[in-house]
Every structure is written in structure tokens, then in C-alpha cells.
Design an enzyme around this catalytic site. Structure first.
Site, PDB file in Angstrom:
ATOM      1  N   ASP A   1      -7.249   4.897  -4.327  1.00  0.00           N
ATOM      2  CA  ASP A   1      -8.412   3.993  -3.155  1.00  0.00           C
ATOM      3  C   ASP A   1      -8.798   5.722  -3.196  1.00  0.00           C
ATOM      4  OD1 ASP A   1      -8.148   2.177  -0.599  1.00  0.00           O
ATOM      5  OD2 ASP A   1      -7.253   4.448   0.099  1.00  0.00           O
TER       6      ASP A   1
ATOM      7  N   LYS B   1       1.224  -1.370   0.118  1.00  0.00           N
ATOM      8  CA  LYS B   1       0.086  -0.222  -0.193  1.00  0.00           C
ATOM      9  C   LYS B   1       1.049   1.304  -0.034  1.00  0.00           C
ATOM     10  CE  LYS B   1      -4.866   1.284   0.173  1.00  0.00           C
ATOM     11  NZ  LYS B   1      -5.599   0.730   0.031  1.00  0.00           N
TER      12      LYS B   1
HETATM   13  P1  NDP Z   1     -13.240   7.405  -3.099  1.00  0.00           P
HETATM   14  O1  NDP Z   1     -11.964   8.875  -2.525  1.00  0.00           O
HETATM   15  O2  NDP Z   1     -13.718   7.735  -3.826  1.00  0.00           O
HETATM   16  O3  NDP Z   1     -14.010   8.009  -2.034  1.00  0.00           O
HETATM   17  C1  NDP Z   1     -14.247   7.738  -0.078  1.00  0.00           C
HETATM   18  C2  NDP Z   1     -15.457   8.226   0.380  1.00  0.00           C
HETATM   19  O4  NDP Z   1     -15.399   8.639   1.754  1.00  0.00           O
HETATM   20  C3  NDP Z   1     -15.517   9.800  -0.626  1.00  0.00           C
HETATM   21  O5  NDP Z   1     -16.934  10.159  -0.708  1.00  0.00           O
HETATM   22  C4  NDP Z   1     -15.249  10.875   1.378  1.00  0.00           C
HETATM   23  O6  NDP Z   1     -15.973  11.814   1.383  1.00  0.00           O
HETATM   24  C5  NDP Z   1     -15.600   9.795   2.371  1.00  0.00           C
HETATM   25  N1  NDP Z   1     -14.618  10.125   3.097  1.00  0.00           N
HETATM   26  C6  NDP Z   1     -13.062   9.582   2.755  1.00  0.00           C
HETATM   27  N2  NDP Z   1     -12.301  10.458   3.822  1.00  0.00           N
HETATM   28  C7  NDP Z   1     -13.341  10.844   5.572  1.00  0.00           C
HETATM   29  C8  NDP Z   1     -13.351  10.854   6.472  1.00  0.00           C
HETATM   30  N3  NDP Z   1     -12.371  10.914   7.243  1.00  0.00           N
HETATM   31  N4  NDP Z   1     -14.839  10.848   7.158  1.00  0.00           N
HETATM   32  C9  NDP Z   1     -15.590  10.927   6.168  1.00  0.00           C
HETATM   33  N5  NDP Z   1     -15.795  10.295   5.001  1.00  0.00           N
HETATM   34  C10 NDP Z   1     -14.633   9.978   4.373  1.00  0.00           C
HETATM   35  O7  NDP Z   1     -12.362   6.229  -2.200  1.00  0.00           O
HETATM   36  P2  NDP Z   1     -12.541   4.805  -2.319  1.00  0.00           P
HETATM   37  O8  NDP Z   1     -14.569   4.282  -2.525  1.00  0.00           O
HETATM   38  O9  NDP Z   1     -12.532   4.159  -3.786  1.00  0.00           O
HETATM   39  O10 NDP Z   1     -12.683   4.207  -0.776  1.00  0.00           O
HETATM   40  C11 NDP Z   1     -12.953   4.081   0.139  1.00  0.00           C
HETATM   41  C12 NDP Z   1     -12.737   3.115   1.034  1.00  0.00           C
HETATM   42  O11 NDP Z   1     -12.924   1.785   0.178  1.00  0.00           O
HETATM   43  C13 NDP Z   1     -11.462   3.044   1.708  1.00  0.00           C
HETATM   44  O12 NDP Z   1     -11.691   3.128   2.644  1.00  0.00           O
HETATM   45  C14 NDP Z   1     -10.500   2.522   0.173  1.00  0.00           C
HETATM   46  O13 NDP Z   1      -9.511   2.036   1.058  1.00  0.00           O
HETATM   47  C15 NDP Z   1     -11.582   0.965  -0.115  1.00  0.00           C
HETATM   48  N6  NDP Z   1     -11.022   0.463  -0.661  1.00  0.00           N
HETATM   49  C16 NDP Z   1     -11.373   0.711  -1.829  1.00  0.00           C
HETATM   50  C17 NDP Z   1     -10.689   0.158  -3.238  1.00  0.00           C
HETATM   51  C18 NDP Z   1     -11.013   0.509  -4.395  1.00  0.00           C
HETATM   52  O14 NDP Z   1     -10.681  -0.355  -5.124  1.00  0.00           O
HETATM   53  N7  NDP Z   1     -11.264   1.798  -4.798  1.00  0.00           N
HETATM   54  C19 NDP Z   1     -10.561  -1.640  -2.633  1.00  0.00           C
HETATM   55  C20 NDP Z   1     -11.100  -1.682  -1.691  1.00  0.00           C
HETATM   56  C21 NDP Z   1     -11.253  -0.479  -0.087  1.00  0.00           C
HETATM   57  P3  NDP Z   1     -14.881  13.047   0.829  1.00  0.00           P
HETATM   58  O15 NDP Z   1     -14.485  13.056  -0.851  1.00  0.00           O
HETATM   59  O16 NDP Z   1     -15.451  14.368   1.197  1.00  0.00           O
HETATM   60  O17 NDP Z   1     -13.605  13.144   1.752  1.00  0.00           O
END
Ligand code: NDP
Length: 447
Positions: A160, A120
Site C-alpha cells: 500500500d 489491513k
Molecule cells: P504509493 O506510496 O506508491 O504512492 C502514493 C502517492 O500519493 C505518492 O505520490 C505520495 O506522495 C502521495 N501521497 C501519499 N500521502 C499523501 C498525502 N498525505 N498528501 C499528499 N500526497 C500524498 O501508494 P499507492 O499508489 O500504492 O497508493 C495510493 C492510494 O491507492 C492509497 O490510498 C492506497 O490505499 C490506494 N490503493 C493502493 C493499492 C495498490 O495496489 N497499491 C490498491 C488499492 C488502493 P509522497 O511520495 O510525497 O508521499
């Protein structure tokens, strides 16, 4: 086992997220070590990353002002294949968070059945509010160091939080220029330059396939189920789409500013509006409540207040935002609201206290390392297509993804039963993921 955990804490006392991830796995492995005490040596090695890189990332903003961020890559374990795992760009990024994510990735990648080790990386850079040119300059500077540590047969990063198609494009372009080669060194690429169909959808779709299997093992389904989703990024959007495909009704989504509750349901048209809002105009979820009638918007409260999103009465909860977003009290709110299943789309969104509440109350609970493995599995399929210099159809990739998720569910379910913990997917996933890596490590000699 206790001594391994104590050593982890003593070595890096300031890495609480990493401690949390290690403790959960060690707890699950006790019966495995009882069966095979030699695996204790494997465990001792597995909690230490094979290699960690930290580097400086200088870049200039549109006003010509210099910023210096920190970049990282944690290459945790390569016993079963090249390091594989995403890059996260978020101000909260530090070594504790990246080590927890890389450690989890080792087990997750093993569960997919594909030959991928765990890694990572990322930076404390915040892409939010930055212009495309600023993001491009940052990505190019980041890759000007990272490129020497990665490679198609060595370490293959992906996206991510904060790293989507735009960032992967800039990163890939810089890698190609520096390395003077066109290889599948990153996944999540655009379709025009080696990406795989279904990769953007994969984590969200895979999550819902896994949750469907879990519900079906109890004779239940998504049909007519009300679903709470947190986040509104990549994982949340495609989880929402697949829930709709299966006849469910998603009613919430969020971002770091707050959450929306739409009691009439987020239908396909509204979801498409959210995708435009988040992926094109990069707006806030609050705007959904201004656009559609009958929607409630609740602003995030500073800790330690409860996130009321989890007080919404739903059948299924899919936390898809970030780590530790459901604590013990919030888990109780879900139980009191009548939820029957929780499946993690994000990595470690439920605290250990929350998981305990779910397990004690007989809630079906899917840990992220099993239920969100569809993203990395499809990245693995992207690597295969790149090596073959071929592209598979949408249907082909989706079918393979679904097959992999069904297998992961079966593997976690059966392993939990075999070790006397029926229905405990946390133990099942940890043990099943561990066994393959342990066997490979032992066969190769612990190095
Ligand atoms: P994105 O950046 O596309 O979306 C993240 C979302 O979560 C946004 O809506 C963001 O809001 C919100 N968010 C992030 N940090 C916080 C916080 N501290 N408090 C509240 N809301 C928060 O990321 P992904 O959808 O790709 O990833 C989401 C999760 O899934 C993560 O944990 C990631 O590790 C996991 N994941 C992702 C994979 C992938 O293929 N993308 C694979 C496996 C796991 P805002 O825009 O306001 O920050």
C-alpha cells in the site's frame, strides 16, 4: 442503524476515519435491512474487527541510533476467505486509518468475487529519505513480530502507500527465514520469487477499466478526454498508462510536495521519466517541471487551503494519492471545470461532502472499494498461481483483471438499480459487497 453508528463512535471516539467509512456503508444499507431485518445482527458484528494486533518495531539507523516504531495488523473479517489487505508505511498511520482501510477492504474483496476476507496493517514508519539498509532493517524487525499472525491460508498482506516491491521483498525474505517455508504469504512479490505479472499495474489499470465501463454506460469514452490524476506512486503511474492506452490525455500528477500541470499532456516518454524518477531515484514531482517545458508546478499549501489541482479543467478526475484529498469545495471546482466523471484510485480520497456534490450534480462517481479493487483482485490471482505452483502470462492475467472489473461495474450498477438508486455506484457497491458477506456470516452462525 443509528444505534450501531452511535456505538461505534462511543467505543472509539478518537477514530474519525473509521467513523467516516462506517457511516457511508450504514447509510447505504438501510433498504437491505428493510428487506431483511435479520441482517441487522450481521451489521452489528461487521463493524467490530475480529482481531487487532499492535506491536513494537525497534530498528537501528545507519548511524547506529535506535528508533522504535509501531506496527499493526487489523484482521477485520474472514467470513468469505483468509484476511487480505495491504500494509501501509507512512507517518500518519494509526488504528483509525487502518480500521477504516480494513473495513473498506471487506466489501472490496467481496466485490471481486474471489474468496478473500478483509484486513489491513502497517506502521508509522516513513520510508522516505531512508537508505535501503535502513528500510531492510525496519522490514525485518516488523516481520519478526508479524510472521506469527499471518499465513497463506490465514492472512495474506500486500503493499500500500510506502510499501512497494522493495519492501515486499525484504518482508518476504524475513518471513521465509522465520517460518522455514516458501508459501504465498504476501502478494506483490517480485516475478523471480512467486509474484504475478500485471500485479504492479493492476490497481491503476483496473481503475481505468472501471471508469471506462462507467463512461460507456453513458455513451462516453476516454478517447480525447482530458484527465486529472493525483499522486505519482504505483496507482497513479499505471492509471496514467492505461488512460494513454485508451486515447485519453493525462495532464496532472502530484506528490505530497505539490502538483504539476502539463497542458500538452503527459505522454508515454514523460510517464516513463516519472516512473524512473519515483521508482528508481525516489525524487520529487517538482523535478518534472524543471525537466519539461511549458509545465506549471504548484506547491502544496497547508490546510485549510484548496488543492488547486482539482481546479484544472478536465473531463475525468482520478484521485490516486490518499484519503480525504478532495473536499466539498474542491469537488465544486471539478464540477465548475466541466468534469463528467470521478473515479477513486486511492481509498476514500473524496470526503462525504465531495461525494454529495458529485451525486447532486449528476457526475459519474466511482467509489474506491469498487474502482480500485483491481489490485486486490490480482493479488487474489497471485495467490491462485502460488497455490497451483504456476505462472500465468501477462495477457492471461490482464484479461482476468479486465473481466473482474467489468463484473464489479455490472454488479454495482445493477444492484443500485435493483434498490431504486440508479447510477449510485456508492450504494450499489456497498450493498453488493455486503450481501455476500452477510449470507456467508449467517450461514456460518455469527461468531
Ligand atoms: P504509493 O506510496 O506508491 O504512492 C502514493 C502517492 O500519493 C505518492 O505520490 C505520495 O506522495 C502521495 N501521497 C501519499 N500521502 C499523501 C498525502 N498525505 N498528501 C499528499 N500526497 C500524498 O501508494 P499507492 O499508489 O500504492 O497508493 C495510493 C492510494 O491507492 C492509497 O490510498 C492506497 O490505499 C490506494 N490503493 C493502493 C493499492 C495498490 O495496489 N497499491 C490498491 C488499492 C488502493 P509522497 O511520495 O510525497 O508521499
Amino acid at each position: 442503524m443509528k444505534s450501531v453508528y452511535e456505538r461505534v463512535i462511543a467505543r472509539d471516539p478518537d477514530q474519525p476515519e473509521f467513523h467516516q467509512a462506517v457511516e457511508e456503508v450504514l447509510d447505504s444499507l438501510a433498504p437491505v435491512i428493510e428487506d431483511n431485518p435479520d441482517y441487522m445482527d450481521v451489521v452489528m458484528g461487521m463493524v467490530e474487527p475480529e482481531r487487532v494486533m499492535q506491536f513494537r518495531v525497534p530498528w537501528y539507523d545507519d548511524d547506529g541510533k535506535l528508533h522504535v516504531n509501531r506496527g499493526f495488523r487489523v484482521q477485520f473479517n474472514s467470513a468469505i476467505g483468509p484476511y487480505k489487505g495491504g500494509l501501509r508505511f507512512h507517518p500518519s498511520v494509526n488504528l483509525s486509518i487502518l480500521k477504516f482501510l480494513a473495513f473498506e477492504q471487506v466489501f472490496k474483496n467481496s466485490l471481486t468475487g474471489l474468496p478473500m476476507g478483509g484486513g489491513k496493517g502497517g506502521s508509522d514508519f516513513d520510508p522516505k529519505g531512508k537508505s535501503d539498509s535502513e528500510v531492510r532493517r525496519f522490514c525485518q524487525s516488523f516481520m519478526s513480530e508479524l510472521w506469527r499472525h499471518i499465513g497463506a491460508d490465514l492472512d495474506v498482506p500486500a503493499g500500500d502507500i510506502g510499501v512497494g516491491g522493495r519492501e515486499i521483498g525484504y518482508l518476504f525474505g524475513m518471513y521465509r527465514k522465520l517460518a522455514n517455508e516458501f508459501t504465498g504469504v504476501l502478494t506483490g512479490k517480485g516475478i523471480s520469487y512467486g509474484g504475478s505479472l500485471i500485479r504492479p499495474e493492476a490497481t491503476g489499470y483496473g481503475l481505468v477499466y472501471f471508469a471506462r465501463e462507467m463512461l460507456s454506460a453513458k455513451g462516453k469514452s476516454f478517447d480525447g478526454a482530458t484527465v486529472a490524476i493525483s499522486g505519482s506512486g504505483n496507482v497513479a503511474q499505471f492509471a496514467c498508462e492505461k488512460v494513454l492506452d485508451l486515447g485519453g490525455k493525462p495532464v496532472t500528477m502530484s506528490d505530497s510536495g505539490g502538483y504539476i500541470h502539463d497542458p500538452t499532456g503527459i505522454d508515454r516518454d514523460k510517464l516513463s521519466w516519472i516512473m524512473d524518477l519515483k521508482n528508481k531515484s525516489r525524487g520529487r514531482i517538482k523535478e518534472y517541471a524543471e525537466r519539461f517545458d511549458g509545465v506549471e508546478y504548484t506547491e502544496s499549501e497547508p490546510e485549510p487551503n484548496l488543492n488547486k489541482l482539482w481546479g484544472t479543467k478536465v473531463d475525468v478526475a482520478l484521485p490516486c494519492a490518499t484519503q480525504n484529498e478532495i473536499n466539498g469545495d474542491e469537488a465544486k471546482m471539478l464540477v465548475d471545470g466541466g468534469a463528467i466523471a470521478v473515479a477513486e484510485g486511492a481509498n476514500m480520497p473524496c470526503t462525504p461532502e465531495a461525494v454529495e456534490v458529485f451525486l447532486k450534480n449528476g457526475i459519474l462517481f466511482a467509489p474506491g472499494k469498487a474502482s480500485n479493487a483491481g489490485g486486490v483482485a490480482t493479488s487474489g490471482l497471485e495467490m491462485s498461481q502460488n497455490s497451483l505452483r504456476m505462472s500465468w502470462s501477462r495477457e492471461e492475467v490482464d484479461q482476468k483483471l479486465e473481466g473482474i472489473m467489468v463484473n464489479i461495474h455490472k454488479n454495482a450498477f445493477d444492484t443500485a438499480e435493483r434498490y431504486g438508486m440508479p447510477g449510485n455506484y456508492v450504494a450499489g457497491a456497498n450493498i453488493a459487497g455486503f450481501l455476500k458477506v452477510a449470507e456467508a456470516t449467517t450461514a456460518q452462525g455469527i461468531l
